[in-house]
Design a protein around this motif. Structure first.
Motif, PDB file in Angstrom:
ATOM      1  N   PHE A 262      -7.361 -72.030  32.438  1.00 53.71           N
ATOM      2  CA  PHE A 262      -6.902 -70.864  31.839  1.00 53.71           C
ATOM      3  C   PHE A 262      -7.878 -69.508  31.822  1.00 53.71           C
ATOM      4  O   PHE A 262      -7.542 -68.539  32.334  1.00 53.71           O
ATOM      5  CB  PHE A 262      -6.126 -70.926  30.470  1.00 53.71           C
ATOM      6  CG  PHE A 262      -5.646 -69.901  29.825  1.00 53.71           C
ATOM      7  CD1 PHE A 262      -4.545 -69.334  30.034  1.00 53.71           C
ATOM      8  CD2 PHE A 262      -6.635 -69.291  28.813  1.00 53.71           C
ATOM      9  CE1 PHE A 262      -4.199 -68.117  29.359  1.00 53.71           C
ATOM     10  CE2 PHE A 262      -6.230 -68.112  28.019  1.00 53.71           C
ATOM     11  CZ  PHE A 262      -5.055 -67.486  28.460  1.00 53.71           C
ATOM     12  N   SER A 265      -8.046 -68.530  35.536  1.00 51.88           N
ATOM     13  CA  SER A 265      -7.037 -67.601  35.866  1.00 51.88           C
ATOM     14  C   SER A 265      -7.160 -66.309  35.303  1.00 51.88           C
ATOM     15  O   SER A 265      -6.827 -65.264  35.798  1.00 51.88           O
ATOM     16  CB  SER A 265      -5.728 -68.550  35.896  1.00 51.88           C
ATOM     17  OG  SER A 265      -5.532 -68.647  34.071  1.00 51.88           O
ATOM     18  N   LYS A 266      -7.523 -66.103  34.132  1.00 49.62           N
ATOM     19  CA  LYS A 266      -7.343 -64.834  33.369  1.00 49.62           C
ATOM     20  C   LYS A 266      -8.449 -63.959  33.725  1.00 49.62           C
ATOM     21  O   LYS A 266      -8.272 -62.762  34.071  1.00 49.62           O
ATOM     22  CB  LYS A 266      -7.601 -65.305  31.809  1.00 49.62           C
ATOM     23  CG  LYS A 266      -7.633 -63.751  30.959  1.00 49.62           C
ATOM     24  CD  LYS A 266      -7.806 -64.198  29.574  1.00 49.62           C
ATOM     25  CE  LYS A 266      -7.626 -62.905  28.980  1.00 49.62           C
ATOM     26  NZ  LYS A 266      -7.848 -63.078  27.196  1.00 49.62           N
ATOM     27  N   ASN A 272      -0.749 -65.281  34.822  1.00 48.73           N
ATOM     28  CA  ASN A 272      -0.761 -66.371  34.208  1.00 48.73           C
ATOM     29  C   ASN A 272      -1.061 -67.391  34.813  1.00 48.73           C
ATOM     30  O   ASN A 272      -1.476 -67.434  36.277  1.00 48.73           O
ATOM     31  CB  ASN A 272       0.800 -66.546  33.485  1.00 48.73           C
ATOM     32  CG  ASN A 272       1.843 -66.705  34.622  1.00 48.73           C
ATOM     33  OD1 ASN A 272       1.458 -67.727  35.718  1.00 48.73           O
ATOM     34  ND2 ASN A 272       2.667 -65.703  34.798  1.00 48.73           N
ATOM     35  N   GLN A 273      -1.405 -68.719  34.229  1.00 50.11           N
ATOM     36  CA  GLN A 273      -1.880 -69.759  34.884  1.00 50.11           C
ATOM     37  C   GLN A 273      -1.067 -70.346  35.893  1.00 50.11           C
ATOM     38  O   GLN A 273      -1.530 -70.905  37.034  1.00 50.11           O
ATOM     39  CB  GLN A 273      -2.216 -70.977  33.749  1.00 50.11           C
ATOM     40  CG  GLN A 273      -2.991 -72.149  34.426  1.00 50.11           C
ATOM     41  CD  GLN A 273      -3.402 -73.102  33.207  1.00 50.11           C
ATOM     42  OE1 GLN A 273      -3.740 -72.703  32.107  1.00 50.11           O
ATOM     43  NE2 GLN A 273      -3.402 -74.326  33.740  1.00 50.11           N
ATOM     44  N   THR A 277      -2.055 -71.135  39.906  1.00 47.61           N
ATOM     45  CA  THR A 277      -1.904 -72.418  40.299  1.00 47.61           C
ATOM     46  C   THR A 277      -1.255 -72.260  41.903  1.00 47.61           C
ATOM     47  O   THR A 277      -1.799 -73.134  42.824  1.00 47.61           O
ATOM     48  CB  THR A 277      -1.294 -73.396  39.322  1.00 47.61           C
ATOM     49  OG1 THR A 277      -2.198 -73.546  38.402  1.00 47.61           O
ATOM     50  CG2 THR A 277      -0.950 -74.728  40.081  1.00 47.61           C
TER      51      THR A 277
END
Length: 295
Positions: A262, A265-266, A272-273, A277
């Motif tokens: 998380f 990704s941020k 968002n995650q 992905t």
């Protein structure tokens, strides 16, 4: 002068003063000078009086407009200037690391060569971020010496000794707050960016929420349309470059177990995650979790 005469310096160096002192020559000079004078930071003094602009091909640094381009140019050009030199620039979650891999030699040789090179590296960073810039974190291969603690130039700075490599950490906030494009007149034709230069800028601002085609174009003094057209001529696009740099940075950060997926990704600017992905799967064929387990 007597000291220099006592050392076997290559005749070519004497005939071509533009060339830099090779490492093995510096080792010999520094060791003898340190022993005879009792001054053990002579390597740093040597770098202080011999600027980057005096070092042959390294003068090309000042043809570059941005910090990241100057760092990358330094790494490439230094291979021609030093013997056994291996410099690098790599992104980390909160900025950049500008460094040099391990120097081989005895303790005093390592120290003098490291201090000599460090002065040139710091000068390169300051050429873009200003003469008063000082690293908040500095890793040195040399062993601890009280007389080296002043290198940090700040009580808040972290100076670590006996590290595997020499590393200057440049924080994201320092790059964002400073003028990134350096002053100097240039026509549009002179400033047509290459894919490599754009990738370097994207890498620099990868963790900045402002990162976009418009933002990069503004840094380069180009219109959005000009930048798009230049990239199309090179067979790529801003989105492809961004995706590639995000993937490379994600791979590096996934190797750090303390960082959650998380957080990664941020940090990379994904909304968002799940979006992160999907993008990672498109680039690598596996999920971030699968990649981390494999590592």
């Amino acid at each position: 002068m007597k000291l220099l005469q006592a050392v076997d310096i290559d005749e070519r160096m004497m005939q071509e003063p533009e060339l830099m002192i090779a490492e093995h020559q510096l080792w010999t000079i520094a060791s003898e000078a340190a022993t005879s004078t009792g001054k053990f930071d002579i390597g740093f003094d040597a770098g202080s009086v011999s600027s980057v602009q005096m070092h042959g091909t390294l003068r090309q640094l000042y043809d570059q407009k941005t910090l990241i381009e100057r760092l990358v140019t330094f790494c490439n050009m230094a291979k021609l200037e030093y013997s056994r030199a291996d410099f690098f620039v790599r992104p980390v979650w909160n900025g950049l690391v500008f460094g040099r891999n391990a120097i081989v030699g005895d303790r005093e040789q390592v120290r003098q060569v490291e201090l000599y090179v460090l002065q040139l590296m710091l000068e390169t960073v300051r050429s873009a971020l200003g003469p008063s810039w000082a690293p908040k974190r500095l890793n040195l291969q040399s062993d601890h010496h009280l007389d080296l603690e002043w290198l940090a130039q700040s009580a808040e700075a972290r100076l670590r000794f006996a590290q595997p490599v020499t590393e200057i950490h440049i924080e994201r906030g320092e790059m964002v707050s400073e003028a990134v494009v350096l002053p100097g007149p240039a026509t549009h034709d002179q400033m047509v960016p290459t894919t490599r230069a754009i990738a370097a800028l994207v890498c620099t601002y990868l963790h900045d929420s402002r990162l976009s085609l418009q933002f990069i174009a503004r840094l380069l003094g180009l219109s959005d349309r000009h930048l798009q057209r230049d990239l199309q001529k090179e067979g790529t696009s801003f989105s492809e470059i961004l995706s590639g740099e995000r993937t490379k940075a994600a791979i590096d950060m996934l190797k750090v177990p303390e960082l959650t997926i998380f957080e990664i990704s941020k940090s990379l600017g994904y909304s968002n995650q799940a979006h992160f992905t999907r993008a990672f799967i498109r680039s690598t064929g596996m999920t971030p979790s699968q990649f981390r387990r494999g590592v």
